[in-house]
Scaffold this active site. Structure first.
Site, PDB file in Angstrom:
ATOM      1  N   ASP A 117       0.925  -1.183  -0.035  1.00  0.00           N
ATOM      2  CA  ASP A 117       0.044  -0.140  -0.007  1.00  0.00           C
ATOM      3  C   ASP A 117       0.730   1.296  -0.157  1.00  0.00           C
ATOM      4  OD1 ASP A 117      -2.939   0.922   0.671  1.00  0.00           O
ATOM      5  OD2 ASP A 117      -1.569   2.130   1.906  1.00  0.00           O
ATOM      6  N   ASN A 140      -2.839  12.887  -4.177  1.00  0.00           N
ATOM      7  CA  ASN A 140      -4.115  13.269  -4.978  1.00  0.00           C
ATOM      8  C   ASN A 140      -4.616  14.591  -4.649  1.00  0.00           C
ATOM      9  OD1 ASN A 140      -4.152  11.143  -6.946  1.00  0.00           O
ATOM     10  ND2 ASN A 140      -5.328  10.032  -5.419  1.00  0.00           N
ATOM     11  N   HIS A 191      -5.299  14.405  -9.654  1.00  0.00           N
ATOM     12  CA  HIS A 191      -5.366  12.768  -9.827  1.00  0.00           C
ATOM     13  C   HIS A 191      -4.517  12.507 -11.189  1.00  0.00           C
ATOM     14  CE1 HIS A 191      -8.488  11.864  -7.086  1.00  0.00           C
ATOM     15  NE2 HIS A 191      -9.049  12.870  -7.193  1.00  0.00           N
ATOM     16  N   ASP A 240      -1.965   9.371 -10.845  1.00  0.00           N
ATOM     17  CA  ASP A 240      -1.874   8.494 -11.703  1.00  0.00           C
ATOM     18  C   ASP A 240      -0.374   8.244 -12.104  1.00  0.00           C
ATOM     19  OD1 ASP A 240      -4.593   8.319 -11.727  1.00  0.00           O
ATOM     20  OD2 ASP A 240      -4.990   9.066 -13.612  1.00  0.00           O
ATOM     21  N   GLU A 273      -4.756   2.164  -4.273  1.00  0.00           N
ATOM     22  CA  GLU A 273      -3.320   2.287  -4.207  1.00  0.00           C
ATOM     23  C   GLU A 273      -2.728   0.832  -3.636  1.00  0.00           C
ATOM     24  OE1 GLU A 273      -4.657   4.444  -0.405  1.00  0.00           O
ATOM     25  OE2 GLU A 273      -5.222   4.083  -2.583  1.00  0.00           O
TER      26      GLU A 273
END
Length: 337
Positions: free
Chosen positions: A207, A215, A220, A224, A250
């Protein structure tokens, strides 16, 4: 469509040469005109005017076959059977959704064929029995070749479509690693193999730490990019035979067949360091984004009945890593006990 045009060009070119060889120069013009019409359609097709090329082909092809049947070959040569090419073309030249156009094209080919069969002369002054036999054999070979080519095109399209659908069903679009469905399916297989062969296997859940803050702060699109870079590092670091997949958001899952817990820990520790060494630069920011990851690892046990149990223990180890400060690898506590 391009194949059909090329085939028409070849047929008309060879026919023109035969008539020139026989000394029928004025009669050969019909074949040269047919070849030129096919070249025009082929040119339209490769230049992107597919609709015009698609509309031109059936009429030009039917007109050429009819002219040759009436003027040169006669119905006994069976040259009109080349109209079956239009039926095959209706399958390859039109989409499946264009069912109405396909039916109309087949009906058009049938009507033209019937017209030639009923009204064309049986033979002409140009066609001796030997010549008609030659035309019949050539017609059969050309039609057979075209049907085989069309079948190959259709099969190739279906194969590519099947590969595309399989790719979409198994690969995460953003990170280009296996998606949740695919990696869990492989988890079942790896777990079953480990049980049957009495081998060990390890599952790890990774994680990315504080990913929501990335973010929120950078947007975003940057988030990404971070996911993609981290997934690329993971993909490059895993061994042959390991399975990596995006578990959701994630989170990632790594399945390591035939691997002991201590070996899995070393692999995950190396991966954790590689991710923490990443420097992801963002336009307008002086400092790069530094990403860390928390990892939980669990190993199959003798009393493990389902692969979900290993995942649950790996998930518990992941939360232990978060509670202990993140950016670390933790093992399943039951294994340590």
């Amino acid at each position: 469509m391009n194949i059909t045009y090329l085939l028409a060009i070849v047929v008309s070119f060879i026919s023109g040469l035969i008539f020139v060889w026989q000394g029928w120069f004025s009669e050969s013009l019909v074949h040269w005109i047919g070849m030129c019409a096919s070249l025009v359609g082929f040119t339209l097709s490769i230049k992107g005017h597919s609709r015009s090329a698609r509309m031109l082909l059936p009429f030009a092809y039917a007109l050429y076959v009819s002219f040759c049947t009436f003027l040169f070959y006669g119905s006994q040569s069976h040259f009109q059977w080349l109209l079956i090419v239009l039926a095959a073309y209706s399958v390859a030249g039109y989409r499946v959704s264009s069912g109405k156009e396909q039916v109309l094209l087949c009906c058009f080919a049938l009507l033209v064929f019937a017209f030639n069969q009923l009204f064309a002369p049986i033979s002409t002054q140009y066609s001796s029995k030997d010549f008609q036999l030659f035309v019949t054999l050539a017609t059969f070979i050309v039609a057979m070749m075209f049907v085989v080519l069309i079948a190959g095109v259709v099969v190739n399209k279906l194969r590519k479509l099947n590969e595309h659908l399989r790719y979409q069903a198994e690969v995460d679009e953003l990170t280009r690693v296996s998606n949740r469905r695919k990696v869990l399916a492989e988890a079942v297989n790896v777990f079953a193999d480990a049980v049957m062969s009495n081998q060990r296997c390890c599952f790890a859940i990774l994680d990315l730490d504080h990913f929501k803050q990335i973010n929120d702060r950078y947007g975003h699109d940057v988030g990404d990019r971070v996911l993609q870079r981290c997934a690329q590092v993971m993909q490059n670091s895993i061994r042959r035979g390991d399975w990596l997949g995006r578990y959701g958001g994630e989170e990632f899952v790594l399945i390591m067949p035939n691997t002991r817990l201590r070996e899995a820990y070393d692999i995950m520790e190396s991966l954790r360091i590689q991710i923490s060494d990443l420097n992801i630069f963002v336009e307008g920011q002086d400092q790069p984004i530094v990403v860390t990851t928390s990892i939980g690892v669990a190993e199959i046990k003798d009393d493990t009945l389902r692969y979900e149990q290993i995942l649950a223990r790996a998930d518990a180890a992941l939360y232990l890593a978060k509670d202990n400060g993140r950016n670390r690898v933790e093992l399943d506590m039951s294994e340590l006990e």
